[in-house]
Design a protein around this motif. Structure first.
Motif, PDB file in Angstrom:
ATOM      1  N   SER A 199       0.831  -1.203   0.000  1.00  0.00           N
ATOM      2  CA  SER A 199       0.000   0.000   0.000  1.00  0.00           C
ATOM      3  C   SER A 199       0.867   1.255   0.000  1.00  0.00           C
ATOM      4  CB  SER A 199      -0.949   0.005   1.201  1.00  0.00           C
ATOM      5  OG  SER A 199      -0.212   0.001   2.381  1.00  0.00           O
ATOM      6  N   GLU A 200       2.101   1.135   0.599  1.00  0.00           N
ATOM      7  CA  GLU A 200       3.032   2.273   0.546  1.00  0.00           C
ATOM      8  C   GLU A 200       3.411   2.586  -0.902  1.00  0.00           C
ATOM      9  OE1 GLU A 200       6.721   2.403   2.798  1.00  0.00           O
ATOM     10  OE2 GLU A 200       5.587   2.080   4.656  1.00  0.00           O
ATOM     11  N   LEU A 201       3.644   1.523  -1.671  1.00  0.00           N
ATOM     12  CA  LEU A 201       4.038   1.675  -3.073  1.00  0.00           C
ATOM     13  C   LEU A 201       2.910   2.333  -3.876  1.00  0.00           C
ATOM     14  CD1 LEU A 201       6.179   1.031  -5.236  1.00  0.00           C
ATOM     15  CD2 LEU A 201       5.041  -1.158  -5.615  1.00  0.00           C
ATOM     16  N   VAL A 202       1.694   1.894  -3.602  1.00  0.00           N
ATOM     17  CA  VAL A 202       0.543   2.441  -4.335  1.00  0.00           C
ATOM     18  C   VAL A 202       0.347   3.926  -4.002  1.00  0.00           C
ATOM     19  CG1 VAL A 202      -1.972   2.312  -4.603  1.00  0.00           C
ATOM     20  CG2 VAL A 202      -0.613   0.216  -4.514  1.00  0.00           C
ATOM     21  N   SER A 203       0.414   4.240  -2.692  1.00  0.00           N
ATOM     22  CA  SER A 203       0.192   5.644  -2.321  1.00  0.00           C
ATOM     23  C   SER A 203       1.336   6.523  -2.819  1.00  0.00           C
ATOM     24  CB  SER A 203       0.001   5.782  -0.805  1.00  0.00           C
ATOM     25  OG  SER A 203       1.047   5.151  -0.133  1.00  0.00           O
ATOM     26  N   TRP A 204       2.553   5.925  -2.879  1.00  0.00           N
ATOM     27  CA  TRP A 204       3.699   6.674  -3.416  1.00  0.00           C
ATOM     28  C   TRP A 204       3.466   7.003  -4.893  1.00  0.00           C
ATOM     29  CZ3 TRP A 204       7.139   5.068  -7.318  1.00  0.00           C
ATOM     30  CH2 TRP A 204       8.266   5.899  -7.518  1.00  0.00           C
ATOM     31  N   THR A 205       2.929   6.028  -5.616  1.00  0.00           N
ATOM     32  CA  THR A 205       2.653   6.223  -7.038  1.00  0.00           C
ATOM     33  C   THR A 205       1.680   7.393  -7.246  1.00  0.00           C
ATOM     34  OG1 THR A 205       2.754   3.820  -7.171  1.00  0.00           O
ATOM     35  CG2 THR A 205       1.999   4.966  -9.129  1.00  0.00           C
ATOM     36  N   LEU A 256      14.907   5.999  -5.829  1.00  0.00           N
ATOM     37  CA  LEU A 256      13.639   6.724  -5.844  1.00  0.00           C
ATOM     38  C   LEU A 256      13.407   7.373  -4.489  1.00  0.00           C
ATOM     39  CD1 LEU A 256      11.722   3.809  -7.516  1.00  0.00           C
ATOM     40  CD2 LEU A 256      12.481   5.880  -8.673  1.00  0.00           C
ATOM     41  N   SER A 257      13.307   8.685  -4.438  1.00  0.00           N
ATOM     42  CA  SER A 257      13.115   9.359  -3.147  1.00  0.00           C
ATOM     43  C   SER A 257      11.691   9.085  -2.633  1.00  0.00           C
ATOM     44  CB  SER A 257      13.342  10.860  -3.277  1.00  0.00           C
ATOM     45  OG  SER A 257      12.361  11.396  -4.119  1.00  0.00           O
ATOM     46  N   GLY A 258      11.568   8.918  -1.353  1.00  0.00           N
ATOM     47  CA  GLY A 258      10.242   8.660  -0.784  1.00  0.00           C
ATOM     48  C   GLY A 258       9.904   7.181  -0.692  1.00  0.00           C
ATOM     49  N   LEU A 259      10.792   6.308  -1.107  1.00  0.00           N
ATOM     50  CA  LEU A 259      10.529   4.869  -0.991  1.00  0.00           C
ATOM     51  C   LEU A 259      11.647   4.198  -0.197  1.00  0.00           C
ATOM     52  CD1 LEU A 259       9.054   3.386  -4.274  1.00  0.00           C
ATOM     53  CD2 LEU A 259       8.057   3.414  -1.999  1.00  0.00           C
ATOM     54  N   SER A 260      12.021   4.807   0.935  1.00  0.00           N
ATOM     55  CA  SER A 260      13.179   4.309   1.694  1.00  0.00           C
ATOM     56  C   SER A 260      12.929   2.898   2.237  1.00  0.00           C
ATOM     57  CB  SER A 260      13.502   5.256   2.848  1.00  0.00           C
ATOM     58  OG  SER A 260      12.341   5.433   3.643  1.00  0.00           O
ATOM     59  N   SER A 261      11.651   2.550   2.443  1.00  0.00           N
ATOM     60  CA  SER A 261      11.353   1.224   2.985  1.00  0.00           C
ATOM     61  C   SER A 261      11.852   0.126   2.066  1.00  0.00           C
ATOM     62  CB  SER A 261       9.843   1.056   3.156  1.00  0.00           C
ATOM     63  OG  SER A 261       9.342   2.053   3.998  1.00  0.00           O
ATOM     64  N   PHE A 262      11.879   0.406   0.755  1.00  0.00           N
ATOM     65  CA  PHE A 262      12.262  -0.631  -0.207  1.00  0.00           C
ATOM     66  C   PHE A 262      13.774  -0.756  -0.364  1.00  0.00           C
ATOM     67  CE2 PHE A 262       7.874  -0.120  -1.077  1.00  0.00           C
ATOM     68  CZ  PHE A 262       7.440  -1.340  -1.574  1.00  0.00           C
ATOM     69  N   GLU A 263      14.497   0.191   0.267  1.00  0.00           N
ATOM     70  CA  GLU A 263      15.943   0.179   0.129  1.00  0.00           C
ATOM     71  C   GLU A 263      16.527  -1.099   0.729  1.00  0.00           C
ATOM     72  OE1 GLU A 263      19.428   3.189   1.415  1.00  0.00           O
ATOM     73  OE2 GLU A 263      17.485   4.091   0.975  1.00  0.00           O
ATOM     74  N   SER A 264      17.340  -1.737  -0.044  1.00  0.00           N
ATOM     75  CA  SER A 264      17.971  -3.009   0.344  1.00  0.00           C
ATOM     76  C   SER A 264      16.963  -4.016   0.901  1.00  0.00           C
ATOM     77  CB  SER A 264      19.125  -2.781   1.341  1.00  0.00           C
ATOM     78  OG  SER A 264      18.637  -2.383   2.587  1.00  0.00           O
ATOM     79  N   LEU A 265      15.793  -3.996   0.303  1.00  0.00           N
ATOM     80  CA  LEU A 265      14.756  -4.964   0.705  1.00  0.00           C
ATOM     81  C   LEU A 265      15.135  -6.342   0.195  1.00  0.00           C
ATOM     82  CD1 LEU A 265      11.905  -5.174   2.024  1.00  0.00           C
ATOM     83  CD2 LEU A 265      10.975  -4.936  -0.262  1.00  0.00           C
ATOM     84  N   ASP A 266      14.935  -7.332   1.051  1.00  0.00           N
ATOM     85  CA  ASP A 266      15.285  -8.699   0.671  1.00  0.00           C
ATOM     86  C   ASP A 266      14.460  -9.103  -0.553  1.00  0.00           C
ATOM     87  OD1 ASP A 266      16.613 -11.320   2.092  1.00  0.00           O
ATOM     88  OD2 ASP A 266      14.788 -11.808   0.929  1.00  0.00           O
ATOM     89  N   VAL A 306       5.753  -8.708  -1.949  1.00  0.00           N
ATOM     90  CA  VAL A 306       5.073  -7.402  -2.063  1.00  0.00           C
ATOM     91  C   VAL A 306       4.497  -7.241  -3.467  1.00  0.00           C
ATOM     92  CG1 VAL A 306       5.383  -4.901  -1.994  1.00  0.00           C
ATOM     93  CG2 VAL A 306       6.535  -6.344  -0.314  1.00  0.00           C
ATOM     94  N   LEU A 307       5.359  -7.572  -4.459  1.00  0.00           N
ATOM     95  CA  LEU A 307       4.934  -7.397  -5.851  1.00  0.00           C
ATOM     96  C   LEU A 307       3.724  -8.271  -6.158  1.00  0.00           C
ATOM     97  CD1 LEU A 307       8.349  -7.110  -7.711  1.00  0.00           C
ATOM     98  CD2 LEU A 307       6.817  -5.302  -6.940  1.00  0.00           C
ATOM     99  N   GLU A 308       3.747  -9.469  -5.605  1.00  0.00           N
ATOM    100  CA  GLU A 308       2.624 -10.388  -5.816  1.00  0.00           C
ATOM    101  C   GLU A 308       1.317  -9.750  -5.371  1.00  0.00           C
ATOM    102  OE1 GLU A 308       2.072 -14.683  -4.123  1.00  0.00           O
ATOM    103  OE2 GLU A 308       4.012 -14.540  -5.171  1.00  0.00           O
ATOM    104  N   ILE A 309       1.373  -9.101  -4.201  1.00  0.00           N
ATOM    105  CA  ILE A 309       0.180  -8.441  -3.670  1.00  0.00           C
ATOM    106  C   ILE A 309      -0.259  -7.309  -4.602  1.00  0.00           C
ATOM    107  CG2 ILE A 309      -0.707  -7.043  -1.744  1.00  0.00           C
ATOM    108  CD1 ILE A 309       1.254  -8.645   0.052  1.00  0.00           C
ATOM    109  N   VAL A 310       0.746  -6.518  -5.044  1.00  0.00           N
ATOM    110  CA  VAL A 310       0.444  -5.366  -5.908  1.00  0.00           C
ATOM    111  C   VAL A 310      -0.196  -5.839  -7.216  1.00  0.00           C
ATOM    112  CG1 VAL A 310       1.435  -3.403  -7.153  1.00  0.00           C
ATOM    113  CG2 VAL A 310       2.293  -3.997  -4.888  1.00  0.00           C
TER     114      VAL A 310
END
Lengths: 169, 468
Positions: A101-107, A127-137, A144-148
């Motif tokens: 949902s963070e990715l969607v709202s960021w979009t 990408l600024s504003g998407l720090s949660s995804f930084e070095s994400l396993d 996450v992508l599956e959900i999206v």
């Protein structure tokens, strides 16, 4: 380690307690410590040899069987998932649903609708504003992508059968 | 006449020297004649000399004893439907009353010796007494003449108003309890007396009346015999001078008799050594007690130990055993030396060793200790979580609380490393085994928590989660 609670310095904290209630409290304390630790160093996995389970100051290490019980507890709680059963777990600093949902709202907020981004861009901190995804396993990223994709907020882009990017809607 | 009696810590009558418990029974009620009394529910104890009643609810106030010599006759009523078995005791006429009324002497007309008139003397009915000095029968006139000599009015006056101290002869005010001059107890004797009338009924509500009655009869018979024996030995009836003159069959019989008598004398002499040994044994025990070496005293055995025979009924036996065990702990201080807790098998070993003879079985001991708590004795049986039973002093603070209290007051350096079973054993005086068990059960309950190390398990006050 920085920012650990006082209980981390308590020697019996590194032994499985035989009283049910105490053991339950001990597990939830460990769970908090693990999440804080992962958050602090932005790490999304834990295994039996992670330094968090050893306190060199009081020379105590949580035994491996107890760590496994702790992992099981976290999986039940939804704060972790097995990466390699009985070996390694994904630690959900943020749950995949929250990330999606963070990715969607960021979009929507940044006007990236219709844009194409690669997974490399997502996890490299470009990408600024998407720090949660930084070095994400990568394992969690695919969850996450599956959900999206399922929600229909993006479509996958494949190359040689592997997902390499996504087209946002 | 019943008297107040003193009790031991285990609420049993304090026995005098040479006095032995012969039988006991619980749930007994005393009736005054056919009416009830305030002695409603308690224990009845039969010793060599006394019959004692100890109340269940208020042992301090309602505990009385009766000299067996006061018992005139006994009668037994068996249990019938709802009426429980009863023993009726007819007591001898109240001596205290007689003492007050009969206080007269008569003067022998032959030798002019003034004799005390015997207490039971009823004018015109009793046989005439003989003079103590010359042995001549008193004449009716002599008794009539002197026995009616009443105390002078002045004497009556002073008696009713003032109490003369028997020790210093000072005349005290009648309301005084102690002599004003020398502090002698003036009224203690009369105050301890409890009157229950001339017939007393013992009602055995939980049975056991028949056995008790049997024992009572036995003891009464024995005490009569001993009285007879002492009177015999004090006045030897052997008269050799008269024997020498006799002839014929009678003399042969006499000779055979004298042989018997001689044989008896030899036996008495032979057993006199044994008796001497017995009296010595008592002295030896006293000597040991004087030195205060309890270990030695224990190895010599305790003076009076109850056995299945002295206690009627099974339950009674266990009750008595529990009481005796309490007394044993009280006098030997073994339990307090062990920090107030011992495993049941240790108690079994120590206790049986002190008994020496008439050992109790493990089952008897366990049953007795189980009852101790209900009897209000200061010890109790507790099962540790491993299933081992311990006998412990009854304390109001639970063990885990004592542990936590002690551990939270430790020096910081020790609090950081926790405590081991050895530390606890040293501090509380428990054996290592009990210390380990107590720590584990406190841990299991969540009052403590454990730190398992290769060397040993160390315990800490629970900081992870405070138990509810």
């Amino acid at each position: 380690m920085q920012g650990t609670p006082a209980i981390y310095e308590f020697p019996p904290f590194f032994t499985k307690q035989i009283n049910e209630q105490t053991w339950a409290a001990q597990k939830s304390n460990w769970e908090k410590i693990c999440l804080n630790y992962c958050k602090g160093i932005n790490q999304w996995t834990l295994n039996k040899n992670s330094p968090v389970f050893t306190n060199s100051r009081i020379q105590r290490t949580l035994p491996a069987p107890v760590i496994l019980e702790l992992f099981n507890h976290m999986v039940e709680d939804g704060t972790a998932a097995w990466k390699i059963p009985n070996e390694e777990v994904y630690v959900y600093i943020k749950s995949p649903h929250l990330l999606a949902s963070e990715l969607v709202s960021w979009t929507e907020a940044t006007g990236h609708s219709g844009a194409v981004i690669t997974l490399f861009e997502l996890t490299n901190g470009d990408l600024s504003g998407l720090s949660s995804f930084e070095s994400l396993d990568p394992g969690i990223l695919s969850q996450v992508l599956e959900i999206v994709f399922k929600q229909g907020n993006a479509t996958e882009m494949r190359e040689d059968g592997e997902v390499v990017g996504l087209k946002l809607k | 006449m019943w008297r107040r009696i003193s009790l031991t810590i285990s609420k049993t009558p304090t026995l005098q020297d040479n006095e032995k418990l012969r039988a006991s029974e619980q749930n007994v009620c005393l009736y005054k004649g056919n009416q009830g009394s305030k002695y409603k529910k308690g224990w009845i104890y039969l010793t060599d000399h006394r019959l004692c009643y100890v109340d269940d609810d208020r042992p301090e106030d309602y505990s009385i004893g009766l000299d067996l010599s006061q018992i005139e006759s006994t009668e037994y009523t068996a249990k019938f439907v709802r009426s429980s078995g009863k023993i009726t005791l007819a007591l001898r006429h109240d001596q205290a009353v007689e003492e007050a009324t009969v206080d007269s002497t008569w003067v022998c007309p032959i030798c002019t010796f003034s004799n005390q008139l015997s207490k039971g003397f009823v004018f015109g009915r009793s046989a005439l007494p003989t003079c103590l000095n010359c042995g001549v029968l008193a004449s009716l006139e002599a008794i009539q003449a002197s026995s009616i000599s009443q105390p002078s009015p002045a004497a009556i006056d002073s008696q009713s108003k003032e109490t003369v101290c028997p020790r210093c002869t000072f005349s005290n005010h009648p309301s005084l309890v102690e002599c004003e001059m020398c502090g002698f107890l003036l009224k203690a004797k009369t105050e301890t007396k409890v009157s229950l009338g001339e017939t007393v009924k013992l009602s055995f509500r939980s049975g056991g009346s028949r056995q008790f009655y049997g024992k009572l009869g036995e003891v009464l018979e024995e005490s009569k015999e001993t009285i007879a024996q002492t009177s015999k030995t004090s006045t030897p009836v052997l008269d050799t001078d008269t024997m020498a003159i006799k002839f014929g069959i009678h003399s042969i019989e006499e000779a055979a008799n004298s042989k018997h008598v001689k044989g008896d004398a030899v036996m008495v002499e032979a057993f006199a050594d044994l008796r001497a040994l017995m009296s010595r044994a008592e002295e030896v025990i006293k000597l040991v007690e004087a030195y205060g070496n309890s270990d030695l005293a224990i190895s010599l055995g305790i003076g009076t130990s109850i056995s299945r025979e002295t206690a009627s009924g099974k339950k009674t036996f266990y009750h008595q055993l529990a009481r005796e065990l309490t007394d044993f702990f009280d006098s030997s201080k073994i339990l307090s030396k062990e920090g107030g807790a011992m495993t049941l098998h240790d108690v079994y070993a120590v206790y049986n060793r002190s008994r020496g003879i008439e050992l109790v079985s493990p089952h008897d001991l366990r049953t007795a200790v189980e009852l101790a708590d209900d009897l209000g004795l200061p010890i109790r049986l507790r099962k540790l979580h491993s299933g081992v039973f311990i006998v412990e002093e009854k304390l109001y603070i639970p063990t885990h609380e004592r542990l936590v209290q002690w551990m939270s007051r430790l020096e910081p350096w020790q609090a950081d490393t926790g405590v081991s079973a050895q530390d606890v054993s040293n501090h509380f005086g428990w054996s290592i085994y009990i210390a380990t068990e107590e720590l584990e059960s406190a841990d299991l309950k969540g009052h403590l928590c454990r730190d398992e190390q290769p060397q040993a398990v160390r315990y800490f006050v629970n900081q992870i989660c405070v138990p509810v």
